[in-house]
Design a protein around this motif. Structure first.
Motif, short mmCIF file in Angstrom:
data_model
loop_
_atom_site.label_atom_id
_atom_site.label_comp_id
_atom_site.label_asym_id
_atom_site.label_seq_id
_atom_site.Cartn_x
_atom_site.Cartn_y
_atom_site.Cartn_z
N THR A 165 13.80 2.40 -6.23
CA THR A 165 13.57 3.39 -7.28
C THR A 165 12.43 4.32 -6.88
N ILE A 166 11.36 3.74 -6.37
CA ILE A 166 10.22 4.56 -5.97
C ILE A 166 10.62 5.51 -4.83
N THR A 167 11.33 4.96 -3.83
CA THR A 167 11.74 5.80 -2.71
C THR A 167 12.61 6.96 -3.18
N LYS A 168 13.56 6.64 -4.05
CA LYS A 168 14.47 7.68 -4.55
C LYS A 168 13.72 8.71 -5.39
N VAL A 183 8.00 2.87 -11.14
CA VAL A 183 7.99 4.26 -10.72
C VAL A 183 7.05 5.13 -11.57
N ARG A 184 6.55 4.57 -12.69
CA ARG A 184 5.83 5.41 -13.64
C ARG A 184 4.60 6.08 -13.02
N ASN A 185 3.78 5.30 -12.30
CA ASN A 185 2.55 5.88 -11.75
C ASN A 185 2.85 7.05 -10.83
N TYR A 186 3.89 6.90 -10.04
CA TYR A 186 4.25 7.99 -9.13
C TYR A 186 4.65 9.24 -9.91
N LEU A 187 5.48 9.04 -10.94
CA LEU A 187 5.96 10.20 -11.70
C LEU A 187 4.79 10.92 -12.38
N ILE A 188 3.85 10.12 -12.89
CA ILE A 188 2.70 10.73 -13.55
C ILE A 188 1.86 11.49 -12.53
N ALA A 189 1.67 10.89 -11.35
CA ALA A 189 0.90 11.58 -10.31
C ALA A 189 1.58 12.88 -9.90
N GLN A 190 2.92 12.87 -9.92
CA GLN A 190 3.66 14.08 -9.56
C GLN A 190 3.73 15.09 -10.70
N LYS A 191 3.27 14.68 -11.89
CA LYS A 191 3.37 15.50 -13.09
C LYS A 191 4.81 15.95 -13.33
N SER A 236 0.82 -1.21 0.00
CA SER A 236 0.00 0.00 0.00
C SER A 236 0.85 1.26 0.00
N LEU A 237 2.04 1.16 0.59
CA LEU A 237 2.92 2.34 0.63
C LEU A 237 3.21 2.84 -0.77
N ASN A 238 3.55 1.91 -1.66
CA ASN A 238 3.96 2.31 -3.00
C ASN A 238 2.94 1.97 -4.07
N SER A 239 1.80 1.42 -3.67
CA SER A 239 0.81 0.95 -4.63
C SER A 239 1.46 0.04 -5.65
N PHE A 240 2.36 -0.81 -5.20
CA PHE A 240 3.14 -1.59 -6.14
C PHE A 240 3.73 -2.81 -5.46
N VAL A 241 3.71 -3.95 -6.16
CA VAL A 241 4.49 -5.10 -5.68
C VAL A 241 5.15 -5.76 -6.88
N GLY A 242 6.41 -6.12 -6.73
CA GLY A 242 7.14 -6.79 -7.80
C GLY A 242 7.90 -7.97 -7.22
N PRO A 243 8.58 -8.72 -8.10
CA PRO A 243 9.25 -9.95 -7.64
C PRO A 243 10.26 -9.72 -6.51
N GLN A 244 10.82 -8.51 -6.41
CA GLN A 244 11.82 -8.30 -5.36
C GLN A 244 11.20 -8.49 -3.97
#
Lengths: 329, 284, 395
Positions: free
Chosen positions: C84-87, C112-120, A240-248
């Protein structure tokens, strides 16, 4: 009074740790509110990560520190819960809370099934079979692209609604802190219960526990399922933090990282894992902004910990405190 | 027919690289109960050092010897200065060797760059030869030979020499050997260095096939861990059996079900451990 | 005493220059550009090349883009989507960057794409998976994976091959790559007779090569990094039974020294090779060589193009970055002459630029990509391209 206290302290040190939950709880409330109110989003994010990783690391400490089960596949439950939740929410359009509950159930059932195999082994073999079982899940996540999104993972899981929307970084942090507090309390109660002392007994001398009539296998299976539950909690929070989950989320790297958190903090102390998680998030994110050679710095920190605080940071601090108190007397 | 010959030989050549690599890991574990997470780093360093020396001197043998000696010295230093202080403390040992894994990976990235490179083959082992009517690369045959040679050498060393007898005794009962006035710390240092040297040898031999790049350390370490676990920790015979199993299963698996090759290493290990929780040749 | 005086003088001088530069910057603070890419691990060298290409253009331009001073903030994705998302959050919300040059890895880009788009946040990245693009804030300065894979399949078909073996690693990009190889090959009249998807990190490709179907007349290959070396070497070890086509990362210029003669004969098309013969590229290669002691590769060119695009876009906005919509519009309409040729973005913000059809050959003892022909304006869509007249594809 003296000798009794000494005996307790030299046992597993709960003597000194007792005031910690209270003090720690108070500090946590202040920190969380301050961070949520004043810090920019990125710092809030880091604190949120620390709390999530702390839940994850404490759950592993139940196995590594308390029961003597060196798992190198703990990411299996973190990732399993996260993937299950994401898939149920995305593909079956289940409400988040229902998906999360089922996700946790998956982690616990997964732990049950995996440990039917893993608990046949011990020590280094246990380490390797847990690693292998988590790798099976990882491999599925990478190659079964139609379902898991493969390498690209599953994006687009909205944060849940709980009366108010938990969208903002600050609100979300407060929610995570609540979950963290409850999880810590539950795990802390657990390790101080007769069940927890039995686990320590198994760690110290499995044969004697068997002779005393304990069903060691059942204890191990049960603690594995509890650990998987809290690993799953952490996995779903991270999802939920990142709205994302991947294989890592299922990787050996993550399993190794969480093991490092436990070891750096002090295995078998529960609260040490919190320190380990904080240190890990700082190392991972702050050092890498300072220098390109961050991997070196991180590795060196681990080496120094191993050499100078082999039992972990918390035990190290406790020993310093005790010796300085001894001198002042 | 040629399918069977080629895949068997491929399996054997991979198995022998894995054996050389994992023999060191299993010996170190058997004697000192150290799970050396940085074993793959010794492999990587061995390959990289050989690469540089071969490029500078043109001699494969010079590269091989330099790499093994350098990594042995490094191993001896690590054991003496660090691991010795953590004797029988498994968790801090894991922490230490994981830290070393990061450090060596970063240093290697810094020194040799990140581009994938190959250790050059010795010129006399280029080309192909004919085995049972099938054309097959000479270098791979040489690897099989080297692997068998190392296996025999290890067997002689452990079973037929005084040092070997001490090591075996140390595996069974460290205290008794210590009580006999034998210098156990020296044996430990020597064995750790020897294990590191074997990993480096694995890097030099495997380098022309597998290449050196960031992440190769982790990749081969995983295979080596599977090999020693399947075989039974601490057993050289087990490592040999484990290598054969992993090498052959991975190759035939890749040939028959390539789409499932992510599972061809891991699943056999789970099956072996489910049936025999201490590996094929492991002591209970 | 004298040294003391000169020290004092130095202090005064430095203070003055600091004041001066402060005055200057306070008039117009530098534009902040985040560079977030893979700087460690297996993709480390590629990400470093992307960064270096960007910084090279910046340096050549006196540390200015579009007339504005530039401050770069460089972060490593650690090749981990979560990191990547955190950075990205750090760069966007803590450093407040105005623009971002994003990752090379598709997994990290997808995360990271969704975040970047949300941030415009206007982002120029090199990750090639098509779904990452949004046609709005995300721009690509490399190539679109689907269209290029299609092209790699189309070429051997046009060369007259009829039965192909497709080999690609078993993860997202590999699976999609194999699909588009097949589409392109089929469109050009061929048929895929065997499709092999081994795992990334297969130690021994001997068993993959060993099972190649005897009825095939060409192999279409997608490999990268250590796997590419292993595959190409194993293929040569077994006597190169087929001509190979495919994704040119398989024989990337950074890998050729290791692959050596084993790579000879591999044919494919890409948007950049250091051997492109144009004045702009000759200058780029010379500058890059001088700065970094190695040849630029496609990811370096992509970084350089990103800097060029930002430069051109800022010229249009008069150096303004605050208005994100205006910045995006400006970026969309840039026309560039880059080391890779004429460059523009299409409506999905994928690059329209030439494709160079090449074969790995030995020229004067050096093994390198030799350019056989140019598709001057390659549209990043998976449909049959117009091949240049007179292009002879190797058989």
């Amino acid at each position: 009074m003296g000798p009794i206290r000494m005996a307790r302290a030299s046992g597993w040190g709960e003597g000194l740790l007792r005031p910690m939950p209270v003090a720690g709880g108070a500090i946590l409330v202040v920190v969380v509110l301050a961070v949520a109110a004043f810090l920019p989003a990125y710092q809030t994010e880091l604190v949120t990560q620390m709390l999530i990783y702390a839940i994850f690391a404490m759950s592993l400490d139940l196995l590594v520190g308390y029961t003597g089960l060196p798992s190198l596949g703990h990411s299996a439950y973190f990732g399993l819960a996260a993937y299950a939740t994401a898939l149920l929410a995305l593909k079956l359009a289940l409400p988040f809370w229902l998906a999360a509950a089922l996700g946790l159930a998956c982690a616990v059932i997964g732990a049950f099934l995996f440990n039917l195999l893993a608990l046949r082994t011990a020590r280094a073999y246990y380490l390797m079979i847990t690693l292998a079982l988590s790798q099976v899940l990882w491999s599925l996540a990478v190659s079964w692209t139609d379902v898991t999104g493969g390498d690209n993972g599953l994006p687009g899981i909205a944060r849940p609604v709980l009366g108010i929307r938990l969208d903002g970084a600050g609100v979300w942090l407060v929610f995570v802190a609540l979950v963290f507090a409850v999880s810590t309390l539950v795990m802390w109660t657990l390790v101080r219960s007769p069940f927890g002392y039995a686990l320590r007994g198994i760690r110290e001398n499995e044969e004697r526990m068997k002779a005393l009539g304990y069903d060691v296998w059942r204890y191990k299976l049960l603690v594995s399922m509890v650990a998987a539950f809290f690993a799953g909690v952490a996995g779903i929070l991270f999802l939920s933090l990142n709205s994302f989950v991947g294989p890592q989320a299922l990787s050996i790297a993550l399993s190794a990282q969480v093991l490092l958190m436990v070891l750096v903090g002090a295995a078998g102390t529960l609260f040490g894992s919190i320190f380990g998680a904080v240190a890990f998030v700082l190392l991972q994110n702050v050092v890498s902004s300072w220098t390109e050679r961050w991997l070196f710095v991180v590795g060196a920190v681990y080496v120094l910990f191993a050499l100078f605080a082999p039992a972990g940071a918390l035990v190290w601090v406790r020993e310093r405190l005790r010796s300085s108190r001894g001198r002042s007397r | 027919m040629s399918f069977w010959i080629v895949n068997t030989l491929n399996g054997l050549s991979l198995a022998m690289v894995l054996f050389v690599l994992s023999a060191g890991l299993t010996l170190v574990f058997g004697l000192m109960q150290i799970i050396n997470m940085a074993h793959g780093s010794f492999y990587l360093l061995g390959g990289y050092i050989a690469l540089s020396v071969i490029q500078a001197s043109g001699s494969f043998i010079a590269g091989l010897v330099t790499a093994c000696v350098a990594v042995m010295l490094l191993g001896a230093g690590i054991q003496r200065l660090m691991l010795q202080r953590l004797h029988k403390q498994e968790l801090p040992q894991s922490l230490l060797t994981l830290g070393l894994l990061f450090i060596i990976a970063d240093v290697a990235f810094w020194l040799w760059g990140g581009n994938a490179q190959l250790v050059p083959k010795p010129a006399m082992l280029e080309g192909a030869m004919t085995i049972l009517g099938v054309g097959y690369p000479v270098y791979r045959v040489a690897i099989i030979g080297m692997g068998l040679f190392v296996a025999v050498l290890l067997w002689l060393l452990l079973e037929r020499t005084r040092v070997g007898a001490l090591v075996r005794a140390g595996m069974d009962d460290e205290e008794m050997v210590r009580a006999m006035g034998i210098n156990i710390p020296l044996i430990f240092t020597g064995m750790f260095a020897f294990g590191a040297g074997l990993a480096a040898l694995g890097g030099v031999l495997g380098g022309p096939l597998l290449g050196m790049f960031p992440g190769a350390d982790f990749e081969v370490a995983l295979l080596a861990f599977v090999v020693v676990t399947v075989g039974g920790l601490g057993s050289v015979r087990g490592a040999f059996l484990g290598s054969l199993l992993v090498g052959l299963v991975d190759n035939f698996g890749a040939a028959w079900f390539p789409q499932f090759s992510l599972f061809t290493v891991i699943v056999p290990m789970v099956i072996v451990l489910a049936i025999r929780p201490t590996g094929l040749a492991g002591r209970a | 005493m004298r040294s003391l005086r000169s020290l004092a003088l130095a202090v005064v001088l430095t203070t003055c220059t600091t004041c001066a530069s402060f005055a200057q910057t306070s008039a117009q603070p530098p534009i902040k550009i985040g560079i977030l890419t893979e700087l460690s691990g297996p993709l480390g060298p590629s990400g470093a090349g992307q960064r270096d290409g960007f910084l090279l253009f910046l340096k050549k331009n006196g540390n200015r883009l579009g007339g504005r001073a530039v401050e770069t903030i460089i972060e490593d994705t650690g090749n981990d989507p979560q990191t990547t998302i955190t950075k990205a959050k750090k760069l966007a919300e803590s450093d407040h960057v105005d623009l971002l040059m994003g990752p090379l890895s598709s997994a990290n880009g997808a995360a990271v794409r969704n975040y970047l788009i949300a941030q415009k946040l206007p982002t120029l990245l090199e990750a090639t998976v098509d779904e990452i693009g949004d046609g709005k804030y995300i721009f690509r300065t490399s190539f679109s994976g689907n269209a290029d894979s299609y092209l790699q399949g189309y070429l051997p078909g046009k060369a007259g091959f009829r039965k192909a073996i497709v080999v690609a690693p078993n993860f997202n990009a590999g699976q999609t790559g194999a699909d588009y190889f097949e589409r392109g090959f089929v469109a050009a009249g061929g048929k895929v007779v065997q499709r092999i998807l081994p795992r990334l990190g297969t130690p021994d490709y001997g068993s993959v090569v060993g099972q190649f179907s005897a009825e095939a007349d060409v192999g279409i290959i997608f490999m990268a990094g250590g796997d590419a070396i292993r595959f190409v070497k194993a293929f040569a070890d077994y006597g190169k039974k087929l001509p190979l086509y495919g994704f040119t990362a398989t024989v990337d210029e950074t890998l050729l020294p290791a692959q050596g003669k084993a790579a000879l004969g591999f044919t494919g098309a890409g948007f950049y090779f250091s051997t492109i013969d144009s004045p702009v590229n000759r200058q780029f290669v010379a500058d890059y060589q001088a700065a970094y002691k190695q040849n630029p590769a496609w990811f370096s060119a992509g970084g350089y193009i990103a800097a060029q695009a930002i430069d051109a876009a800022l010229m249009r906005t008069g150096g303004k970055v605050d208005d994100r919509e205006a910045m995006v519009t400006a970026l969309r309409s840039v026309r560039l002459v880059t080391p890779a040729g004429n460059f523009a973005f299409d409506e999905n913000h994928n690059p329209i630029q030439p494709r160079y059809v090449m074969q790995v050959r030995e020229v004067n003892g050096v093994i390198r990509p030799v350019i056989l022909g140019v598709i001057p304006e390659f549209k990043p869509v998976a449909e049959p391209p117009t091949l240049p007249a007179g292009l002879v594809l190797p058989r």
